[in-house]
Design an enzyme around this catalytic site. Sequence first.
Site, PDB file in Angstrom:
ATOM      1  N   ASP A   1       1.826  -2.367  -4.842  1.00  0.00           N
ATOM      2  CA  ASP A   1       0.676  -2.123  -3.967  1.00  0.00           C
ATOM      3  C   ASP A   1       0.945  -0.912  -3.067  1.00  0.00           C
ATOM      4  O   ASP A   1       0.095  -0.502  -2.285  1.00  0.00           O
ATOM      5  CB  ASP A   1       0.289  -3.374  -3.155  1.00  0.00           C
ATOM      6  CG  ASP A   1       1.428  -3.888  -2.295  1.00  0.00           C
ATOM      7  OD1 ASP A   1       2.525  -3.300  -2.319  1.00  0.00           O
ATOM      8  OD2 ASP A   1       1.219  -4.893  -1.583  1.00  0.00           O
ATOM      9  N   SER A   2       2.126  -0.290  -3.242  1.00  0.00           N
ATOM     10  CA  SER A   2       2.389   1.001  -2.609  1.00  0.00           C
ATOM     11  C   SER A   2       1.414   2.053  -3.143  1.00  0.00           C
ATOM     12  O   SER A   2       1.316   3.153  -2.595  1.00  0.00           O
ATOM     13  CB  SER A   2       3.835   1.442  -2.835  1.00  0.00           C
ATOM     14  OG  SER A   2       4.187   1.323  -4.204  1.00  0.00           O
TER      15      SER A   2
ATOM     16  N   ASP B   1       1.912  -6.100  -8.584  1.00  0.00           N
ATOM     17  CA  ASP B   1       1.813  -6.719  -7.255  1.00  0.00           C
ATOM     18  C   ASP B   1       0.494  -7.449  -7.068  1.00  0.00           C
ATOM     19  O   ASP B   1      -0.578  -6.887  -7.352  1.00  0.00           O
ATOM     20  CB  ASP B   1       1.902  -5.628  -6.165  1.00  0.00           C
ATOM     21  CG  ASP B   1       3.275  -5.556  -5.536  1.00  0.00           C
ATOM     22  OD1 ASP B   1       4.021  -6.558  -5.573  1.00  0.00           O
ATOM     23  OD2 ASP B   1       3.613  -4.473  -5.005  1.00  0.00           O
TER      24      ASP B   1
ATOM     25  N   LYS C   1       4.075 -10.026  -8.885  1.00  0.00           N
ATOM     26  CA  LYS C   1       5.025 -10.071  -7.761  1.00  0.00           C
ATOM     27  C   LYS C   1       4.244 -10.439  -6.511  1.00  0.00           C
ATOM     28  O   LYS C   1       3.114  -9.986  -6.320  1.00  0.00           O
ATOM     29  CB  LYS C   1       5.723  -8.720  -7.574  1.00  0.00           C
ATOM     30  CG  LYS C   1       6.641  -8.688  -6.337  1.00  0.00           C
ATOM     31  CD  LYS C   1       7.574  -7.504  -6.335  1.00  0.00           C
ATOM     32  CE  LYS C   1       7.007  -6.224  -5.748  1.00  0.00           C
ATOM     33  NZ  LYS C   1       6.542  -6.320  -4.341  1.00  0.00           N
TER      34      LYS C   1
ATOM     35  N   GLU D   1       4.785 -11.352  -2.063  1.00  0.00           N
ATOM     36  CA  GLU D   1       5.664 -11.301  -0.891  1.00  0.00           C
ATOM     37  C   GLU D   1       5.699 -12.652  -0.196  1.00  0.00           C
ATOM     38  O   GLU D   1       4.671 -13.324  -0.074  1.00  0.00           O
ATOM     39  CB  GLU D   1       5.155 -10.234   0.085  1.00  0.00           C
ATOM     40  CG  GLU D   1       5.172  -8.839  -0.496  1.00  0.00           C
ATOM     41  CD  GLU D   1       4.690  -7.769   0.488  1.00  0.00           C
ATOM     42  OE1 GLU D   1       4.418  -8.096   1.667  1.00  0.00           O
ATOM     43  OE2 GLU D   1       4.593  -6.602   0.073  1.00  0.00           O
TER      44      GLU D   1
ATOM     45  N   GLU E   1      13.980  -6.045   0.186  1.00  0.00           N
ATOM     46  CA  GLU E   1      13.666  -4.721   0.742  1.00  0.00           C
ATOM     47  C   GLU E   1      14.267  -4.560   2.131  1.00  0.00           C
ATOM     48  O   GLU E   1      14.065  -5.400   3.026  1.00  0.00           O
ATOM     49  CB  GLU E   1      12.134  -4.539   0.785  1.00  0.00           C
ATOM     50  CG  GLU E   1      11.723  -3.174   1.350  1.00  0.00           C
ATOM     51  CD  GLU E   1      10.286  -2.794   1.054  1.00  0.00           C
ATOM     52  OE1 GLU E   1       9.594  -3.514   0.307  1.00  0.00           O
ATOM     53  OE2 GLU E   1       9.857  -1.754   1.574  1.00  0.00           O
TER      54      GLU E   1
HETATM   55  O1  KIV Z   1       4.739  -1.841  -3.698  1.00  0.00           O
HETATM   56  C1  KIV Z   1       5.888  -1.430  -3.920  1.00  0.00           C
HETATM   57  O2  KIV Z   1       6.117  -0.286  -4.307  1.00  0.00           O
HETATM   58  C2  KIV Z   1       6.980  -2.358  -3.712  1.00  0.00           C
HETATM   59  C3  KIV Z   1       8.367  -1.814  -3.772  1.00  0.00           C
HETATM   60  C4  KIV Z   1       8.675  -1.088  -2.531  1.00  0.00           C
HETATM   61  C5  KIV Z   1       9.371  -2.857  -4.075  1.00  0.00           C
HETATM   62  O3  KIV Z   1       6.761  -3.509  -3.452  1.00  0.00           O
END
Ligand code: KIV
Length: 273
Positions: free
Chosen positions: A53-54, A92, A122, A124, A191
């Site tokens: 989600d980056s 994510d 994934k 959190e 992280e």
């Molecule tokens: O969204 C992302 O890029 C991440 C990484 C920083 C692990 O969750």
Amino acid sequence: MSTAKSLKEKKVTTHVLQEMKSRGEKISMLTSYDFSMARIVDAAGIDVILVGDSASNVMAGHETTLPITLDQMIYHASSVVRAVSRCLVVVDLPFGAYQGNSKEALTSSIRIMKESGGHAVKMEGGEEIIESVERILSAGIPVMGHLGLTPQSIYKFGTYAVRAKVEAEAEKLMEDAIALEEAGCFAIVLEKIPFELAKKVAERVHIPVIGIGAGNGVDGQVLVIHDMLGINNEFSPRFLRRYNDLYSGIKHSVEQYITDVKSTDFPNEKEQY
Ligand code: KIV
């Protein structure tokens, strides 16, 4: 076919990642969000692509990961899936797509799997997401956990500083990692936490632990591709190793193109019909 070639072409599954941890082989993971980049990253032999989600930051220019939507994640993930032939694609679950309850988490995960073709999701969090992890897994969808600095909670933390430096938070992180393993997660991202704690977690749990800013004692590493390629030149945390300076490279090429167009150097006779 040589062993090296067959190894390179073997598709990466969650089972393969587990085997890699067992034999002490480090796992490589990078983010990608679009077809062209994912094609290169997969061809280079990466083990896991994270459609993170980056994307909210590096693709859309938002300050945080919070605004990106489930539809937008599915769009990025489906572009990546079309590009890869070997690596595992983890997607994510974005903010707001799973925190409500475990049913919502499952519905969002099913949409990701069905509409993008991704291989795993994934999410959190620790103990507070266990019910969701179990429900998603009961539908046969592999789940990767994410602990330490969890950017979707940035407004709770108030800062992107290193997490779990104090004893109580370190203990809680260890408990959460064990809970995620027991719930059935196939791997955990850690992280921005002290390397000694990350090493202890990787030694304590049996599933692969992938670090970002978590030192070298874990089972693999992940970076955001725009950061490691130097496309994003405004982000320089201590944990980041830059493998290129594409900001300058691309800027220089565009400047040259502008010069060539303005001077009528481009296109030349060989570049026209
Ligand atoms: O969204 C992302 O890029 C991440 C990484 C920083 C692990 O969750």
